[in-house]
Design a protein around this motif. Sequence first.
Motif, PDB file in Angstrom:
ATOM      1  N   GLN A  39       8.736   5.431   2.346  1.00 13.57           N
ATOM      2  CA  GLN A  39       9.109   4.932   0.791  1.00 13.57           C
ATOM      3  C   GLN A  39       8.413   3.544   0.567  1.00 13.57           C
ATOM      4  OE1 GLN A  39       9.808   7.053  -1.286  1.00 13.57           O
ATOM      5  NE2 GLN A  39      11.045   8.932  -0.253  1.00 13.57           N
ATOM      6  N   LEU A  40       8.797   2.614   1.251  1.00  8.70           N
ATOM      7  CA  LEU A  40       8.056   1.171   0.937  1.00  8.70           C
ATOM      8  C   LEU A  40       6.597   1.281   0.944  1.00  8.70           C
ATOM      9  CD1 LEU A  40       8.989  -1.528   0.427  1.00  8.70           C
ATOM     10  CD2 LEU A  40       9.104  -2.177   3.123  1.00  8.70           C
ATOM     11  N   MET A  41       6.189   1.659   1.947  1.00 10.21           N
ATOM     12  CA  MET A  41       4.610   1.827   1.818  1.00 10.21           C
ATOM     13  C   MET A  41       3.803   2.668   0.537  1.00 10.21           C
ATOM     14  SD  MET A  41       3.285   0.280   4.596  1.00 10.21           S
ATOM     15  CE  MET A  41       1.602   0.986   4.735  1.00 10.21           C
ATOM     16  N   ALA A  42       4.436   3.795   0.182  1.00 19.63           N
ATOM     17  CA  ALA A  42       4.049   4.341  -0.842  1.00 19.63           C
ATOM     18  C   ALA A  42       4.222   3.835  -2.124  1.00 19.63           C
ATOM     19  CB  ALA A  42       4.787   6.049  -1.017  1.00 19.63           C
ATOM     20  N   ALA A 279       0.140  -5.613   3.744  1.00 23.05           N
ATOM     21  CA  ALA A 279       0.981  -4.258   3.922  1.00 23.05           C
ATOM     22  C   ALA A 279       1.718  -4.215   5.428  1.00 23.05           C
ATOM     23  CB  ALA A 279      -0.062  -3.170   3.942  1.00 23.05           C
ATOM     24  N   GLN A 280       0.901  -4.787   6.322  1.00 26.28           N
ATOM     25  CA  GLN A 280       1.974  -4.527   7.767  1.00 26.28           C
ATOM     26  C   GLN A 280       3.117  -5.447   7.782  1.00 26.28           C
ATOM     27  OE1 GLN A 280      -0.777  -4.887  11.186  1.00 26.28           O
ATOM     28  NE2 GLN A 280      -1.768  -2.937  10.481  1.00 26.28           N
ATOM     29  N   ASN A 281       3.120  -6.468   7.047  1.00 24.01           N
ATOM     30  CA  ASN A 281       4.386  -7.493   6.913  1.00 24.01           C
ATOM     31  C   ASN A 281       5.575  -6.682   6.387  1.00 24.01           C
ATOM     32  OD1 ASN A 281       3.377  -9.580   8.494  1.00 24.01           O
ATOM     33  ND2 ASN A 281       2.728 -10.585   6.575  1.00 24.01           N
ATOM     34  N   LEU A 282       5.195  -5.629   5.676  1.00 22.87           N
ATOM     35  CA  LEU A 282       6.359  -4.676   4.968  1.00 22.87           C
ATOM     36  C   LEU A 282       7.366  -4.445   6.132  1.00 22.87           C
ATOM     37  CD1 LEU A 282       4.275  -2.879   2.348  1.00 22.87           C
ATOM     38  CD2 LEU A 282       5.781  -4.844   1.835  1.00 22.87           C
ATOM     39  N   ALA A 283       6.785  -4.124   7.351  1.00 28.38           N
ATOM     40  CA  ALA A 283       7.682  -3.375   8.313  1.00 28.38           C
ATOM     41  C   ALA A 283       8.997  -4.326   8.524  1.00 28.38           C
ATOM     42  CB  ALA A 283       6.829  -3.353   9.551  1.00 28.38           C
TER      43      ALA A 283
END
Length: 341
Positions: A39-42, A279-283
């Motif tokens: 959901q966060l990525m989208a 984008a990868q830091n969103l993890a």
Amino acid sequence: MNKVKLLAMTSVIALASGVTAAQADKLTFYCSAQEDWCQLMARSFEEASGIDVNMTRKSSGETFAQIRAEATNPKGDVWWGGTGDPHLQAAEEDLTEPYESPMRGELHDWAISQAESAGNKTIGIYSGALGYGYNTELLASNNLPEPSCWKDLLKPEYKGHVQMANPNSSGTAYTTLASMVQIFGEEDGFEFMKGLHANINQYTKSGSAPIKAAGRGETTIGIVFMHDAVKQAVSGFPVKVVAPCEGTGYEIGSMSIIKGARNMEEAKKFYDWALSVDAQNLALQVKAYQVQSNTGAESSESAPDMSTIKLIDYDFKKYGSSAERKRLLQKWDEEVSTLPQ
């Protein structure tokens, strides 16, 4: 009369252009990571790009089956997350599209190796080691010994206390099956799976479900990727994470563009964005503790330290191949799943 015809043609062209423009602002996103991360990525990509994202979350085995079923009329554009084996199989079956992102220079070597082994039809986005976690309170209340190895899970006192996913639907569980074959050899690896089967209380559809059940106190032990167990522990559940003593397999979570994608340019934009540091830091916002493929991405002190885990030399090319995956799953179906519990 000619002016009327000209105006009508102009209107049709404008209308067609409008439809094309509307379609070009959409992305159908298949996601095989944890739900909150998907959901966060989208939503984050929508904010970054202005492209409307339609996201569907399924386990990697289920997503692969869907992409294969839709091959003659692809509905998805990009597939992000989940274990690398089914991504490699999709590449082998020509279900995904080769693409070399300009972001490749920022990635770890293992991410590029994953791409090169598949003719650049997939790429590594994160990595994580296989293991298990257990509920410390349930273990104590049932007077069970603390497990530290894979073979500990075969002890009769653990009967009904172990949970894992079904390898047909879950990439995590297929990695478990392939890892046991590589750690113990095929014959002994399947004997291990048969012994484990006797102690399993449920085969779940999703790979992360067993450790969530352990966190809630619904099962004692859950076989998962270690980062999923860490998430439960960090979230306050009484879960202890185990890196098995014999050594263990690992995943290279992957991303692929679906062949025949209706929104190819949008898929490539997502692909490039998903490999970026931002984008990868969103993890970390969703407590996803995998090692990210961009060398500049942040890591958490809570994440498993891959350098301290005894990792096997996992053969991604062999066990990600269509023939080997099909053979192992069929053998598991026939020799393990049919046994009484």
